[in-house]
Design a protein around this motif. Structure first.
Motif, short mmCIF file in Angstrom:
data_model
loop_
_atom_site.label_atom_id
_atom_site.label_comp_id
_atom_site.label_asym_id
_atom_site.label_seq_id
_atom_site.Cartn_x
_atom_site.Cartn_y
_atom_site.Cartn_z
N LEU A 96 0.83 -1.20 0.00
CA LEU A 96 0.00 0.00 0.00
C LEU A 96 0.87 1.25 0.00
CD1 LEU A 96 -2.83 -0.97 2.53
CD2 LEU A 96 -2.97 -0.86 0.03
N ARG A 97 2.19 1.04 -0.03
CA ARG A 97 3.13 2.17 -0.07
C ARG A 97 4.08 2.09 -1.25
NH1 ARG A 97 6.55 1.66 3.90
NH2 ARG A 97 5.86 -0.32 4.76
N CYS A 98 4.55 0.88 -1.58
CA CYS A 98 5.54 0.73 -2.64
C CYS A 98 5.62 -0.74 -3.06
CB CYS A 98 6.91 1.23 -2.18
SG CYS A 98 7.56 0.32 -0.75
N PRO A 99 6.17 -1.02 -4.24
CA PRO A 99 6.32 -2.42 -4.67
C PRO A 99 7.36 -3.15 -3.82
CG PRO A 99 6.56 -0.89 -6.53
CD PRO A 99 6.63 -0.07 -5.28
N THR A 100 7.30 -4.47 -3.88
CA THR A 100 8.34 -5.29 -3.26
C THR A 100 9.70 -4.93 -3.86
OG1 THR A 100 6.82 -7.12 -2.84
CG2 THR A 100 9.17 -7.66 -2.96
N LYS A 101 10.70 -4.83 -3.03
CA LYS A 101 12.04 -4.48 -3.49
C LYS A 101 12.75 -5.70 -4.05
CE LYS A 101 16.39 -2.37 -1.93
NZ LYS A 101 17.13 -1.82 -0.77
N MET A 102 13.34 -5.56 -5.23
CA MET A 102 14.11 -6.65 -5.81
C MET A 102 15.50 -6.67 -5.18
SD MET A 102 14.55 -7.75 -9.79
CE MET A 102 15.27 -6.20 -10.29
N THR A 103 15.90 -7.80 -4.65
CA THR A 103 17.14 -7.91 -3.89
C THR A 103 18.15 -8.82 -4.60
OG1 THR A 103 16.32 -9.84 -2.67
CG2 THR A 103 15.82 -7.65 -1.75
N LYS A 104 19.33 -8.89 -4.02
CA LYS A 104 20.37 -9.78 -4.57
C LYS A 104 19.93 -11.24 -4.46
CE LYS A 104 23.02 -10.09 -0.25
NZ LYS A 104 24.34 -9.89 0.40
N GLU A 105 19.08 -11.54 -3.47
CA GLU A 105 18.58 -12.91 -3.32
C GLU A 105 17.73 -13.32 -4.52
OE1 GLU A 105 19.94 -11.57 0.56
OE2 GLU A 105 18.55 -10.65 -0.88
N HIS A 106 16.98 -12.36 -5.07
CA HIS A 106 16.23 -12.62 -6.30
C HIS A 106 17.17 -13.03 -7.42
CE1 HIS A 106 15.04 -11.05 -10.28
NE2 HIS A 106 13.82 -11.44 -9.99
#
Length: 372
Positions: A316-326
């Motif tokens: 409700l604030r921002c998209p999921t952050k793409m991380t190095k784990e992705h």
């Protein structure tokens, strides 16, 4: 080949397939990306696909006019992932002569169907942490609306946006929409691969559960894929947000302003502690239609501090952050490594611990309760 929207930004809403008059669109699922390709040999350059695409033309986002938390009656709530708002609304909508459009598991795929009776609601309720296939539902919904029927469409925000594009203004009065607070969704190919490594073939499953209230874990035919007390790798990857298609990490709809008449999710971290374990739903109302859906469903509605509710509901604030784990996960998975190996490369110690617990439980050398 040309694509309907910018390459690798497709969400897989499939509206372009339904609207194309010459069947020139093919949506390709490459696991990390989805793309809607246009067959230049059959395309008549009408641009209907580009116009209906929510990537090209996202629907207007509206600020909520009010918001609530709460739950449905006991019978509904006990069978729901959260507080049971969606099921209660569905039941009321059907009983007042309406038609539901939502997704359920059919022949190993999550497909959208029209539902006109209470008996057909089985399989629709419950969270589904994977991409669904809305192909065909846009045409079906429009046909219902043209025939004078009111229709309630429940889907992800991108799917709701595409449905509104497809229907247009002429029949919009009879269309009701609910968008879900979405964290992101993995390709169904990932779910199929994960289940196959646990010895489960999706084609033969009547239902797959992803969670029960605050307890997350895959269950098929009411049997967990791993013993109680062990975290399955699919749930682990989903909850940490490492296996979504890449477009989800820049989602236009991950904001407090919403595309549906009504938005539903979980009231995580609710201050009503006595009810939290049984599931508490969160509802954001954007339109009078949304308020009608909520007020007519015989729900227990309580006040909620929306700003506090947004803290755990980060989408409700921002998209999921793409991380190095992705990147680590997809580096391995797209090179042919197993799903479990690909997840274990991200969290080796954590995954080894879960595997040891699974073996010890199987040998009756360890007992544990299922982790939420």
């Amino acid at each position: 080949m040309n694509t309907v929207c910018k390459k690798n930004e497709c969400s897989g809403c499939m509206a372009c397939i339904d609207i194309c008059p010459v069947n020139a669109i093919n949506v390709q699922d490459d696991i990390e990306y989805m793309n809607a390709y246009i067959n230049s040999d059959t395309c008549i350059h009408c641009n209907a696909c580009g116009n209906v695409c929510q990537c090209n033309h996202p629907s207007q986002l509206k600020e909520p006019i009010c918001w609530y938390q709460g739950w449905a009656d006991k019978a509904i709530r006990e069978r729901s992932s959260s507080g049971g708002f969606a099921t209660a609304i569905f039941q009321n909508f059907i009983m007042t002569g309406g038609t539901i459009a939502s997704c359920k598991l059919i022949d190993g795929e999550y497909k959208f169907v029209l539902i006109k009776s209470l008996e057909e609601l089985d399989g629709v309720r419950g969270s589904k942490y994977v991409k669904s296939n809305p192909t065909g539902i846009y045409k079906q919904v429009k046909a219902q609306l043209i025939a004078g029927q009111k229709v309630l469409f429940l889907g992800l925000p991108c799917q709701v946006s595409s449905m509104k594009n497809y229907i247009g203004d002429l029949y919009a009065e009879r269309l009701y929409t609910i968008d879900l607070i979405c964290h992101g969704t993995p390709s169904i190919k990932i779910l199929k691969k994960a289940l196959s490594e646990y010895g489960v073939d999706m084609k033969f499953q009547k239902e797959i559960l992803f969670r029960k209230n605050n307890c997350f874990g895959l269950e098929t035919s009411l049997k967990p894929v791993v013993p109680d007390g062990v975290s399955d790798f699919y749930s682990m990857a989903f909850l940490e947000g490492i296996d979504y298609t890449r477009n989800c990490y820049s989602c236009h709809y991950a904001t407090g302003n919403r595309t549906g008449d009504l938005t539903l999710g979980d009231s995580w971290g609710t201050e009503i502690h006595t009810e939290e374990s049984q599931g508490v739903s969160l509802a954001l109302v954007q339109t009078e239609k949304g308020m009608d859906l909520l007020s007519m469903a015989n729900l227990e509605l309580r006040d909620v501090d929306l700003e506090k509710a947004k803290i755990p509901n980060t989408q409700l604030r921002c998209p999921t952050k793409m991380t190095k784990e992705h990147d680590i996960f997809f580096h391995n998975f797209m090179r042919g490594k197993s799903f479990r190996w690909s997840v274990a490369c991200v969290w080796p110690k954590r995954c080894i611990k879960q595997e040891i617990k699974r073996i010890l439980i199987k040998l009756h050398l360890y007992r544990a309760k299922r982790n939420p």
